[in-house]
Design an enzyme around this catalytic site. Structure first.
Site, short mmCIF file in Angstrom:
data_model
loop_
_atom_site.label_atom_id
_atom_site.label_comp_id
_atom_site.label_asym_id
_atom_site.label_seq_id
_atom_site.Cartn_x
_atom_site.Cartn_y
_atom_site.Cartn_z
N HIS A 89 -78.93 -117.72 28.91
CA HIS A 89 -78.36 -116.72 28.02
C HIS A 89 -79.54 -116.07 27.31
O HIS A 89 -80.26 -116.76 26.59
CB HIS A 89 -77.41 -117.32 27.02
CG HIS A 89 -76.30 -118.12 27.63
ND1 HIS A 89 -76.43 -119.46 27.95
CD2 HIS A 89 -75.05 -117.77 28.02
CE1 HIS A 89 -75.29 -119.90 28.47
NE2 HIS A 89 -74.44 -118.90 28.53
N THR A 167 -72.79 -108.83 28.76
CA THR A 167 -72.66 -109.64 27.55
C THR A 167 -72.12 -111.02 27.91
O THR A 167 -71.53 -111.22 28.97
CB THR A 167 -71.69 -109.01 26.54
OG1 THR A 167 -70.36 -109.06 27.07
CG2 THR A 167 -72.09 -107.60 26.20
N ASP A 168 -72.33 -111.98 27.02
CA ASP A 168 -71.54 -113.20 27.09
C ASP A 168 -70.12 -112.79 26.72
O ASP A 168 -69.87 -111.64 26.35
CB ASP A 168 -72.11 -114.25 26.13
CG ASP A 168 -71.78 -115.68 26.56
OD1 ASP A 168 -70.76 -115.85 27.25
OD2 ASP A 168 -72.53 -116.59 26.21
N TYR A 169 -69.16 -113.71 26.78
CA TYR A 169 -67.75 -113.32 26.67
C TYR A 169 -67.51 -112.37 25.50
O TYR A 169 -67.90 -112.64 24.37
CB TYR A 169 -66.86 -114.55 26.54
CG TYR A 169 -65.40 -114.17 26.58
CD1 TYR A 169 -64.83 -113.73 27.76
CD2 TYR A 169 -64.62 -114.21 25.43
CE1 TYR A 169 -63.50 -113.34 27.80
CE2 TYR A 169 -63.30 -113.84 25.46
CZ TYR A 169 -62.73 -113.40 26.65
OH TYR A 169 -61.42 -113.01 26.67
N PHE A 170 -66.85 -111.28 25.81
CA PHE A 170 -66.66 -110.21 24.83
C PHE A 170 -65.24 -110.27 24.28
O PHE A 170 -64.27 -110.02 24.98
CB PHE A 170 -66.90 -108.85 25.49
CG PHE A 170 -66.92 -107.70 24.51
CD1 PHE A 170 -68.13 -107.18 24.06
CD2 PHE A 170 -65.75 -107.13 24.04
CE1 PHE A 170 -68.16 -106.11 23.16
CE2 PHE A 170 -65.77 -106.08 23.14
CZ PHE A 170 -66.98 -105.57 22.70
#
Length: 256
Positions: A89, A167-170
């Protein structure tokens, strides 16, 4: 789909075996090709900075060179099968607890470049990564998913990265904003819920240029996957789509 569970990142790094890492990436790529998938939300290789990090099982090592070398091989193995791997990440993701509550990670530039960004740099330059997933946390006072110095200056301009940043979870979380993300170097929102904040609707020149760049980055990554190895892929429609169109058409005719 059921798939082969490959060893966790830490175990792969402990092997000190680049050929094994490449073989595992090759296995993942081959299975994803068979299942009709072309993106892999892995591998993850932030460093083992603290034993309290909830993702240490997924990350490779406390040593940036070892982590980078092994991950680069996994990336190459998967991408050889036409699957693009999201290295993640990016960057300084050190904590799972309260990870979506505007956590701020602080460091100096020397430590950042020599230690925490080094495996990502190897993944891009040696592994040829074409996809990156950004992190939930803030770097200093700036959200990592919309950090122009990180995503544009370092990743694209200095390292020569060509591809998309996801993105990581939005889910909004009070600080994720699609317009800010695209202007800051992000390209795509990992959103599974339809929400206004996950879309961009702007008319100013800077905003439109950011959207154009994001679209280019996404298309470049996807066009280099197996999806386009035989040219434009055929689009198949589901039965419910045809039924919906017929019902909508009949309703419109009934109202005329």
């Amino acid at each position: 789909q059921y798939a082969t569970a490959i060893p966790i990142g830490t175990a792969v790094a402990q092997s000190w075996n680049p050929a094994l890492a490449e073989a595992l990436g090759d296995l993942v790529g081959a299975e994803m090709d068979r299942f009709g998938a072309h993106l892999w939300l892995a591998p993850a290789f932030n460093l083992h900075r603290s034993i309290l990090c909830g993702r240490n099982f997924e990350y490779f090592s406390e040593d940036p060179l070892l982590a980078g070398a092994q991950v680069a091989e996994e990336i190459q193995g998967a991408q050889a099968k036409g699957v693009y791997a999201f290295i993640k990440h990016f960057a300084l993701n050190d904590q799972e607890t309260n990870r979506t509550h505007m956590l701020s990670t602080w460091t100096n530039e020397q430590a950042l470049r020599e230690v925490y960004l080094r495996p990502f740099e190897i993944g891009v330059k040696q592994g040829g990564a074409r996809a990156v997933m950004s992190a939930f946390n803030y770097i200093g006072t700036t959200y990592a998913g919309a950090h122009p110095e990180l995503l544009n200056t370092v990743l694209r301009q200095e390292w020569g990265f060509q591809g998309m940043v996801l993105t990581d979870y939005f889910a909004g979380y009070g600080y994720q904003n699609a317009d800010q993300i695209t202007r800051g170097g992000g390209d795509l929102m990992l959103a599974t819920i339809d929400m206004p904040i996950a879309t961009v609707n702007v008319q100013d020149a800077a905003g439109v240029t950011a959207l154009r760049n994001a679209s280019h980055n996404i298309l470049y990554t996807v066009a280099n996957s197996w999806m386009y190895e035989n040219g434009q892929p055929e689009v198949t429609r589901n039965a419910w789509e045809y039924i919906t169109w017929v019902v909508a058409g009949a309703a419109i005719l009934a109202l005329l």
